[in-house]
Design a protein around this motif. Structure first.
Motif, short mmCIF file in Angstrom:
data_model
loop_
_atom_site.label_atom_id
_atom_site.label_comp_id
_atom_site.label_asym_id
_atom_site.label_seq_id
_atom_site.Cartn_x
_atom_site.Cartn_y
_atom_site.Cartn_z
N LEU A 189 22.45 11.35 8.37
CA LEU A 189 21.15 11.16 7.73
C LEU A 189 20.54 9.82 8.12
O LEU A 189 19.32 9.71 8.27
N THR A 190 21.38 8.81 8.30
CA THR A 190 20.87 7.50 8.73
C THR A 190 20.22 7.59 10.10
O THR A 190 19.13 7.05 10.34
N ILE A 191 20.88 8.29 11.03
CA ILE A 191 20.33 8.46 12.37
C ILE A 191 19.07 9.31 12.32
O ILE A 191 18.10 9.05 13.06
N MET A 192 19.05 10.31 11.45
CA MET A 192 17.86 11.16 11.33
C MET A 192 16.66 10.35 10.86
O MET A 192 15.54 10.50 11.37
N ILE A 193 16.86 9.48 9.87
CA ILE A 193 15.76 8.66 9.36
C ILE A 193 15.31 7.66 10.43
O ILE A 193 14.12 7.45 10.64
N TRP A 194 16.27 7.03 11.10
CA TRP A 194 15.94 6.06 12.15
C TRP A 194 15.15 6.72 13.28
O TRP A 194 14.10 6.21 13.70
N SER A 195 15.63 7.85 13.78
CA SER A 195 14.94 8.53 14.87
C SER A 195 13.60 9.08 14.40
O SER A 195 12.64 9.15 15.17
N GLY A 196 13.52 9.46 13.11
CA GLY A 196 12.24 9.93 12.57
C GLY A 196 11.20 8.84 12.57
O GLY A 196 10.00 9.11 12.78
N MET A 197 11.63 7.60 12.34
CA MET A 197 10.69 6.48 12.40
C MET A 197 10.16 6.28 13.82
O MET A 197 8.99 5.93 14.01
N PHE A 205 16.28 15.74 17.17
CA PHE A 205 16.54 17.17 17.32
C PHE A 205 18.00 17.45 17.62
O PHE A 205 18.50 18.55 17.34
N LEU A 206 18.73 16.47 18.19
CA LEU A 206 20.16 16.65 18.40
C LEU A 206 20.92 16.60 17.08
O LEU A 206 21.72 17.50 16.77
N PHE A 207 20.66 15.58 16.29
CA PHE A 207 21.39 15.42 15.03
C PHE A 207 20.88 16.34 13.94
O PHE A 207 21.51 16.46 12.88
N MET A 208 19.75 17.00 14.20
CA MET A 208 19.28 18.02 13.26
C MET A 208 20.32 19.13 13.12
O MET A 208 20.57 19.62 12.02
N TRP A 209 20.97 19.49 14.25
CA TRP A 209 21.98 20.55 14.21
C TRP A 209 23.21 20.10 13.42
O TRP A 209 23.78 20.87 12.64
N ALA A 210 23.61 18.84 13.60
CA ALA A 210 24.75 18.32 12.84
C ALA A 210 24.43 18.28 11.35
O ALA A 210 25.27 18.62 10.51
N PHE A 211 23.20 17.90 11.01
CA PHE A 211 22.76 17.85 9.62
C PHE A 211 22.78 19.25 9.01
O PHE A 211 23.25 19.44 7.88
N ALA A 212 22.29 20.24 9.76
CA ALA A 212 22.23 21.61 9.26
C ALA A 212 23.62 22.21 9.10
O ALA A 212 23.92 22.85 8.08
N ILE A 213 24.49 22.00 10.08
CA ILE A 213 25.84 22.57 10.03
C ILE A 213 26.65 21.94 8.90
O ILE A 213 27.34 22.63 8.14
N ALA A 254 10.06 9.40 22.94
CA ALA A 254 10.95 10.36 23.59
C ALA A 254 12.39 10.18 23.11
O ALA A 254 13.11 11.16 22.86
N GLU A 255 12.82 8.93 22.98
CA GLU A 255 14.17 8.65 22.49
C GLU A 255 14.35 9.16 21.07
O GLU A 255 15.38 9.76 20.73
#
Length: 236
Positions: free
Chosen positions: A23-31, A75-83, A68-69
């Motif tokens: 979730l930390t990576i998701m928030i960071w990449s979302g920013m 989108f990569l860690f979205m799968w980890a979050f969902a699983i 882009a980064e």
């Protein structure tokens, strides 16, 4: 007498700790993604009164020009979050742990009493089992928020392919607002959660790591044997 009791199963602890870095990576990449279209602000008559993330914030955390980064990580860690979320939900259903998590009819009333106790306004804490009423509401809400983030995220990511999700979310722009609001909700939940962990003390934190907690139980009372009467007559 101190007794060691099991509190949190391995599956619950695993999904809990795995979800934190994800979730930390998701928030960071979302920013990094949000920077490219920073449109949420309080604006009136052409004058901006408040921005969620001013320019100095982006520069301090090295966010600009990394769209882009951010998309790649998000989108990569979205799968980890969902699983990870799916494993957690399935486990609570199969194991029956959901009975300890889902709010009850009295939970909303007792949650207010928990708040008063945490603020030291009320001395006596309301009775609880594994989780108190406020925790039941918060932990169930975070599951609903996770599902909402996946639905709104897909609606934003592929609004044509997942047009039905976009429609359910009220359109692309409203789905983006919901996604943004849920992210802010995660941040507030995290901050409150940390404060609650500190207030609960080391024993509670240790149980989330090891799965066991130390509880004080009253010492067992010694059994006093009383002589049983017999039918024998005394010797004259």
């Amino acid at each position: 007498m101190k007794v060691i009791k099991e509190k949190h199963p391995l599956a619950m602890r695993w999904t809990h700790w795995v979800n934190f870095p994800i979730l930390t990576i998701m928030i960071w990449s979302g920013m990094l993604i949000y920077w490219a279209n920073d449109e949420y602000k309080i604006k009136l008559f052409g004058h901006t009164y408040f921005m969620f993330f001013p320019e100095w914030f982006y520069k301090t955390f090295n966010i600009p020009h990394r769209l882009a980064e951010g998309m790649a990580f998000h989108f990569l860690f979205m799968w980890a979050f969902a699983i990870n979320g799916l494993v957690y939900i399935l486990y609570t259903i199969i194991s029956g742990e959901w009975r300890e998590l889902v709010p009850q009819k009295k939970s909303f009333k007792e949650a207010w009493l928990v708040l008063l106790h945490d603020l030291h306004i009320r001395k006596m804490a309301p009775p609880q089992n594994k989780y108190n009423a406020a925790q039941r509401i918060a932990y169930t809400a975070i599951i609903v928020m996770g599902i909402g983030s996946l639905i709104t995220g897909l609606a934003i990511y592929k609004p044509v392919q997942f047009y039905y999700l976009t429609w359910i979310c009220g359109g692309y722009h409203f789905a983006r607002i919901l996604h943004f609001a849920l992210t802010i909700g995660y941040v507030f939940f995290f901050l409150i959660h940390i404060v609650q962990v500190v207030l609960a003390g080391w024993n509670n934190f240790r149980s989330v790591i090891s799965g066991f907690e130390v509880v004080n139980e009253p010492d067992p009372q010694p059994v006093i044997e009383t002589p049983t009467p017999t039918d024998e007559k005394p010797i004259q």
